[in-house]
Design a protein around this motif. Structure first.
Motif: not given
Length: 229
Positions: A27-29, A33-37, A165-174
Motif C-alpha cells: 500500500l502507499g509507497r 502496480g498490479e503485476e508486481i504486486n 521496498t518503498a518506491n522512494n527507497h533505492i536499494l543498492h547492492n553495494d
C-alpha cells in the motif's frame, strides 16, 4: 557503531509501527502496480503454505513478532504462542489486531534475550537480516537452545529485490550491511540489512546444530525449515 545501529533499529520499528503493514500489503509507497504486486502475493502464498505444512503444534515461540502479520498464521497451527518484540508499539498493534487468549506477549530486546524455556516450534520473519554479523552466531545459539529436541525452526526473510521496498527507497547492492530507511513523515533511520544466499544461511544454521532445508521464491523471499536433533 553496533550499539547505535541497534538502538536506531528499535526506534525505527517503533516509529514505523503504524505504517509497517503498508509494506507487506503493498500500500502507499510500497504499491508497485498490479503485476508486481501480484508476484509479491503469489510468493507470500508459497511461504504461507510451507509454514502451514509444519502442522498442528503445541508451544510456539515467535521472535520479533511485529504487528501480527505472521502471528495470525501461527494461530492456525499453534495452541499456545509466546510472542516477543522489543517495540511496545508493534506489540500493541499485534495484540489489538488478533485479540487472542492463546498469545502471551513479552517486550524484550532480542540481543539481551535469554531463553528460559524450550518450545516445539520457533519462528521469526524478516528479523535475521537485521542481526549484525558479529552477533549472528550467538543469536542463533540462543534460538537453538529455545527449541526442544525434535522441535522445529522456521525462518522467513528478504531476498535482494529493488521492488520489495518503498518506491522512494533505492536499494543498492553495494555490499554494505547498513541501509537507510525513510518513513512516511520523512524521518530517516539507519538499520542493518543483510541478504542471505541459501547455502550461506544453511551453513549458519548447521553451525549451531540445526539440520536445515533452505529455499527461495522467485523474487522476494528466502525461507528455512530446520530441526533440532
Amino acid at each position: 557503531m553496533t550499539k547505535q545501529i541497534l538502538e536506531q533499529q528499535i526506534a525505527y520499528y517503533s516509529a514505523r509501527a503504524n505504517e509497517y503493514d503498508e509494506w507487506f500489503y503493498r500500500l502507499g509507497r510500497y504499491n508497485r502496480g498490479e503485476e508486481i504486486n501480484q508476484h509479491w502475493f503469489q510468493e507470500v502464498d508459497i511461504v504461507k503454505q510451507a509454514l502451514q505444512q509444519v502442522g498442528e503444534t503445541e508451544k510456539i515461540l515467535e521472535l520479533a513478532c511485529g504487528t501480527g502479520i505472521w502471528t495470525q498464521e501461527l494461530l492456525k497451527i499453534g495452541k499456545r504462542i509466546t510472542a516477543i518484540d522489543a517495540s511496545e508499539e508493534v506489540i500493541s498493534i499485534n495484540r489489538c489486531k488478533l485479540n487472542s487468549p492463546n498469545i502471551t506477549y513479552q517486550k524484550v530486546d532480542l540481543f539481551t534475550w535469554k531463553p528460559d524455556a524450550e518450545y516445539d516450534f520457533v519462528f521469526f520473519s524478516f528479523w535475521l537480516s537485521h542481526v549484525p554479523p558479529e552477533l549472528l552466531e550467538s543469536f542463533l545459539a540462543k534460538v537453538y537452545k529455545s527449541v526442544r529436541v525434535g522441535g522445529k525452526l522456521f525462518i522467513i526473510d528478504s531476498r535482494f529485490e529493488p521492488t520489495s521496498t518503498a518506491n522512494n527507497h533505492i536499494l543498492h547492492n553495494d555490499g554494505s550491511i547498513y541501509k537507510r530507511r525513510k518513513l512516511n513523515d520523512g524521518q530517516e533511520f539507519d538499520i542493518v540489512k543483510i541478504f542471505y544466499q541459501p547455502d550461506e544461511l544453511q551453513k549458519h544454521l548447521e553451525k549451531v546444530g540445526f539440520i536445515a532445508d533452505v529455499n527461495m521464491t522467485e523474487h522476494y523471499f528466502i525461507y528455512a525449515h530446520a530441526t533440532k536433533y
